[in-house]
Design a protein around this motif. Structure first.
Motif, PDB file in Angstrom:
ATOM      1  N   GLY A 422       0.629  -1.122  -0.159  1.00  0.00           N
ATOM      2  CA  GLY A 422      -0.041   0.135   0.272  1.00  0.00           C
ATOM      3  C   GLY A 422       0.661   1.454  -0.397  1.00  0.00           C
ATOM      4  O   GLY A 422       0.503   2.174  -0.515  1.00  0.00           O
ATOM      5  N   VAL A 426       1.136   5.007  -1.769  1.00  0.00           N
ATOM      6  CA  VAL A 426       0.374   6.233  -1.519  1.00  0.00           C
ATOM      7  C   VAL A 426       1.864   7.354  -1.925  1.00  0.00           C
ATOM      8  O   VAL A 426       1.649   8.334  -1.957  1.00  0.00           O
ATOM      9  N   SER A 430       0.212   9.524  -3.462  1.00  0.00           N
ATOM     10  CA  SER A 430      -0.233  10.625  -2.382  1.00  0.00           C
ATOM     11  C   SER A 430      -1.869  10.244  -2.022  1.00  0.00           C
ATOM     12  O   SER A 430      -2.425   8.886  -1.824  1.00  0.00           O
ATOM     13  N   GLU A 431      -2.178  11.072  -1.965  1.00  0.00           N
ATOM     14  CA  GLU A 431      -3.634  10.734  -1.092  1.00  0.00           C
ATOM     15  C   GLU A 431      -4.740  10.489  -3.454  1.00  0.00           C
ATOM     16  O   GLU A 431      -5.352   9.404  -2.701  1.00  0.00           O
ATOM     17  N   LEU A 434      -4.287   6.645  -2.537  1.00  0.00           N
ATOM     18  CA  LEU A 434      -5.298   5.826  -1.746  1.00  0.00           C
ATOM     19  C   LEU A 434      -6.351   5.336  -2.211  1.00  0.00           C
ATOM     20  O   LEU A 434      -6.710   5.189  -2.172  1.00  0.00           O
ATOM     21  N   ASN A 435      -6.676   6.689  -3.050  1.00  0.00           N
ATOM     22  CA  ASN A 435      -7.870   6.688  -3.099  1.00  0.00           C
ATOM     23  C   ASN A 435      -8.278   5.955  -4.276  1.00  0.00           C
ATOM     24  O   ASN A 435      -9.480   4.592  -4.563  1.00  0.00           O
ATOM     25  N   LEU A 438      -7.969   2.487  -2.616  1.00  0.00           N
ATOM     26  CA  LEU A 438      -9.652   1.783  -2.000  1.00  0.00           C
ATOM     27  C   LEU A 438     -10.818   2.351  -3.189  1.00  0.00           C
ATOM     28  O   LEU A 438     -11.340   0.925  -2.925  1.00  0.00           O
ATOM     29  N   SER A 494     -14.130   1.694   3.750  1.00  0.00           N
ATOM     30  CA  SER A 494     -13.408   2.667   2.238  1.00  0.00           C
ATOM     31  C   SER A 494     -14.679   2.947   1.579  1.00  0.00           C
ATOM     32  O   SER A 494     -13.903   4.116   1.256  1.00  0.00           O
TER      33      SER A 494
END
Length: 670
Positions: A422, A426, A430-431, A434-435, A438, A494
Motif C-alpha cells: 500500500g 501512496v 499521495s491521496e 490512496l483513493n 480504496l 473504505s
C-alpha cells in the motif's frame, strides 16, 4: 516474505518425504539401485548437455528481454545473472530469491529495481505460457480429452472464474481502467516481434528440458514409447515450475512418481529421473558460468544505457499496478492443511512479496520510511520483537507448532509486506493513489458480494445451481462467512473514506450491508451497526445512512418474498418468510457461540497464569491438540495477545492502535 517462504519450505519437505515414502513403500532401495544400473553414461552426458543448452538459451532469452525494455548487457553477464538467481531460487523462496539476486546485481549497473521486476515478470509469463501449452498437449495425449469434474473441484474452479472476472471488471470500471489504457499506450512500442521471438526461444528451452527427461527415462525403460514419456514428462515439468516449493524440489519428484507411473515407468525409476534432473540442473548452473567466463575472458563493458531515447517509467508502473492487483486478489483465499490446522494462503501473497521487495530496494536505500503517524517505525519494531520473542518463548516452553510459526510469526511479516504494498502507491501519488487503492478494493468486494447474492436469490427462487456454488451463509472466496463479513466491513469503511460520487457511495453501502446480513455473521452485523454510528459521528450525512439501510432492508425482504411470488413455478418448496429473512443469522447453533466464548474464557485463564510475558505463541492451540486431539484457536485477537504475548505484548500492539486511531481522528475534519 516470511509466510510464503515458510510455505515453500513446508511444501518442499512434505512432497519430498511423500515421494521418498512412496518409493520405499511401493519398491525399495534395491529397486532404486536396479533403476540406476540401467542408466547409461551416454544418457547422463546427453541429459547434462541438453540442460546446459537450456541454461544458455535461458540466458539468451534474458539478454533479449532486457534489451526489449531498454537495457543492453553482454551474454556472459546474462549467464551469470541467470545462474545466480536460479541458485538463489533453490535455497530461498523461488520468486523472491531470484528477484533479490537480480535486483542486487542489476542495480549496481544502473538498472532500476522496477525494470528488474518487469524483465523477470516478462520472462516468467512467457515461460509459463509455453509450459502450460506443452503440459496441456501432453495431458490431452495421455487422457484423450480434458474434462471438468464438478464434484471433484470443478464448481470451485467455475466460481473462481466468475469471481475473478467480476472483480476485475468492476475494478476496471470504477477505478483503474482508464489508467491501464494509458499504460498500455506508453509501452505499446515494444511490438509483437520481440514477444514472438521470446516465445519461440522459450519453446526451445522447454524442449531441451523435455528431451533431458526423455533421454534418462528411455535409457531406463526403452520398451516405453518416446511420445508417452514426453507427454507425462511435460506434466511433471509444469508441476516443477510452479512457485510453491524450493525451485521445484519435492514437487518435481512427487509429480514424477504420479505421472510417469501412468505410462509404465516404475516408481523407483520415476523418482530417480526427477532426482537426477534436479541434481544435474544445479551442477550445470554452477559450471556453465565458469565455462562462459573462460571462453570470453576479454573484458567487455558490462552494461549500456537504455537503448531507446525515451523509456516507460517502469518504477511508476509497478508502484501503481502491484497495489491495485493486490487490492483485487486479496479477497481470494485458499487453505492448505498443516499438522496443527490450516495455513491461509491468499492470492495476493505473491504480489505483495514482489511489491515489498521493490519497496525495500527502491525506498529504504534513502532511509527509513516516513509515515503519517510519527514513530510508527518504532512501534513496528517493537511489535516484531514481541512476535519473535513470543514465538521463541513458546518453542522453548512446549515445542514447535506450525500454527505459531507459519500463521502468526511469518504471518506477521506477511502483514508488513501488505503494508509496504500500500505504501508504494501512496508514496507515488499521495491521496490520489490512496483513493485509487480504496476504489479498487471497494469494487472487488462489491462485485464478489453481488455474485454471491445473485446466486443466493436464484437458488431461493428454485433455480438449480451446481452443488457448492453458494452456501446458505455467503462467504465469497474467504472460505468462511465471518471472514467475508470482516472483509465487507473493510469495504464499508473504505466506502465512507474514498472520494466518489454520492450515488455510487449509496449503492456500495447498500450492497455491502446486504452482503453482511447474508453472511449470517452476528459479530459482523453488530460491528456494522457500530461502524454506521461511528460514520454518523464523524460527519457522514444521515440521509445516506438512512436511505442505505432502508434500501438494504427492502432487498432482504424482497429476496424473502420472491420465492412465494413465483412458488408455482419453482422446483423446490419455498422456505418460510421469517426463515428466509433471519435464517442466515440464526443458522449458527447456540453451542457454537458458547464454544467461541469458552475459548475466550480459556484465553483469559492463560493470561492470569502468565500475566507479564504470556504463555508463548501457540500455547492454546498446542494445549488443545494435546487434550482434545484437534486444533482450536482463541476467537478474540485481544484475548489471544493477552494469553500468548502477555500484558507487555498486548500493550505494544494496543498503544500502536491507539496512536494511529488518535492521529487519524485528528485528521477527520481536514
Amino acid at each position: 516474505m516470511g509466510r510464503a517462504r515458510s510455505l515453500s519450505v513446508l511444501v518442499t519437505v512434505i512432497l519430498l518425504l511423500a515421494a521418498v515414502i512412496s518409493v520405499l513403500v511401493m519398491t525399495g532401495p534395491a529397486d532404486l539401485h536396479q533403476a540406476f544400473s540401467r542408466l547409461r553414461w551416454s544418457s547422463l552426458f546427453a541429459a547434462t548437455a541438453l540442460l546446459a543448452a537450456g541454461v544458455l538459451l535461458s540466458s539468451l532469452r534474458l539478454k533479449m528481454i532486457a534489451a526489449d525494455v531498454g537495457y543492453v548487457f553482454p551474454f556472459r553477464e546474462a549467464v551469470k545473472i541467470l545462474s545466480l538467481s536460479q541458485i538463489a531460487g533453490t535455497v530461498f523462496f523461488q520468486i523472491a530469491g531470484q528477484l533479490i539476486v537480480r535486483g542486487v546485481v542489476l542495480s549496481r549497473q544502473g538498472v532500476p529495481p522496477a525494470a528488474t521486476v518487469v524483465i523477470s515478470g516478462y520472462e516468467r509469463l512467457i515461460a509459463l505460457s509455453v509450459s502450460l501449452i506443452l503440459a496441456t498437449t501432453g495431458a490431452i495425449y495421455l487422457f484423450g480429452t480434458l474434462s471438468l469434474d464438478l464434484e471433484g473441484g470443478g464448481v470451485s474452479l467455475i466460481k473462481l472464474f466468475f469471481g475473478l472476472a467480476a472483480a476485475i471488471a468492476a475494478g476496471a470500471l470504477l477505478a483503474w481502467g482508464r489508467a491501464l489504457l494509458q499504460m498500455i499506450q506508453s509501452i505499446g512500442n515494444v511490438g509483437l516481434g520481440p514477444l514472438f521471438r521470446s516465445f519461440v526461444i522459450s519453446g526451445v528451452i522447454q524442449l531441451t528440458t523435455l528431451a533431458a527427461y526423455v533421454v534418462l527415462e528411455w535409457s531406463i525403460a526403452p520398451q516405453i514409447g518416446i511420445l508417452p514419456l514426453a507427454a507425462a514428462s511435460s506434466v511433471v515439468m509444469l508441476a516443477a515450475s510452479l512457485p510453491i516449493s524450493l525451485s521445484g524440489w519435492g514437487m518435481r519428484e512427487m509429480s514424477a512418481v504420479l505421472a510417469l507411473q501412468a505410462v509404465g515407468l516404475s516408481t523407483a525409476s520415476a523418482f530417480l529421473v526427477a532426482l537426477l534432473i534436479g541434481t544435474i540442473s544445479l551442477v550445470v548452473l554452477a559450471i556453465v558460468p565458469i565455462a562462459v567466463m573462460f571462453h570470453d575472458a576479454k573484458a567487455l563493458p558490462a552494461f549500456s544505457a537504455p537503448s531507446r531515447p525515451t523509456m516507460p517509467d517502469y518504477t511508476s508502473m509497478l508502484d501503481w499496478s502491484l497495489p491495485v492487483i493486490a487490492a483485487t486478489a486479496v479477497f481470494f483465499h485458499v487453505y492448505l492443511p498443516t499438522e496443527s490446522g490450516h495455513l491461509n494462503v491468499n492470492l495476493a501473497d505473491p504480489v505483495v512479496l514482489v511489491a515489498a521487495a521493490l519497496f525495500a530496494i527502491e525506498y529504504l536505500r534513502t532511509g527509513l520510511p516516513v509515515w503519517r503517524v510519527r514513530g510508527l517505525n518504532f512501534h513496528l519494531a517493537l511489535a516484531t520483537a514481541v512476535i519473535l520473542i513470543s514465538f521463541l518463548h513458546g518453542w522453548l516452553s512446549f515445542g514447535w507448532t506450525d500454527w505459531a510459526f507459519a500463521n502468526k510469526t511469518l504471518g506477521w511479516f506477511m502483514l508488513l509486506c501488505y503494508s509496504a504494498t500500500g505504501a508504494l502507491i501512496v508514496r507515488r501519488a499521495s491521496e490520489n493513489g490512496l483513493n485509487l487503492l480504496l476504489l479498487t478494493f471497494i469494487a472487488a468486494g462489491a462485485a464478489l458480494t453481488l455474485v454471491d447474492l445473485t446466486a443466493t436469490a436464484l437458488v431461493r427462487t428454485g433455480v438449480e445451481l451446481p452443488w457448492g456454488f453458494v452456501s446458505f451463509q455467503i462467504s465469497g472466496f474467504s472460505q468462511n462467512p465471518n471472514a467475508f463479513a470482516f472483509a465487507l466491513l473493510m469495504v464499508l469503511t473504505s466506502a465512507f473514506a474514498a472520494r466518489m460520487d454520492e450515488r455510487l457511495r449509496f449503492l456500495i453501502v447498500t450492497l455491502t450491508l446486504i452482503g453482511v446480513w447474508f453472511t449470517g455473521s452476528r459479530a459482523g452485523i453488530g460491528a456494522a451497526l457500530v461502524l454506521l454510528l461511528v460514520a454518523l459521528w464523524l460527519g457522514t450525512p444521515w440521509r445516506l445512512l438512512a436511505y442505505s439501510n432502508l434500501a438494504a432492508t427492502g432487498v432482504v425482504l424482497g429476496i424473502a418474498v420472491l420465492p412465494h411470488i413465483i412458488s408455482p413455478f419453482a422446483t423446490i418448496e419455498a422456505m418460510g418468510f421469517l426463515d428466509s429473512v433471519v435464517g442466515t443469522v440464526s443458522r449458527s447453533a447456540p453451542e457454537t457461540y458458547l464454544h467461541h466464548l469458552t475459548t475466550v474464557q480459556d484465553g483469559l485463564s492463560i493470561f492470569w497464569d502468565h500475566l507479564i510475558w504470556g504463555a508463548g505463541l501457540g500455547a492454546y492451540i498446542d494445549a488443545h491438540i494435546r487434550a482434545q486431539g484437534f486444533p482450536l484457536i482463541i476467537h478474540s485477537t485481544p484475548v489471544w495477545l493477552l494469553a500468548e504475548t502477555g500484558l507487555v505484548g498486548f500493550l505494544v500492539f494496543a498503544s500502536a492502535a491507539v496512536r494511529i486511531g488518535w492521529a487519524e481522528l485528528g485528521r477527520s475534519d481536514e
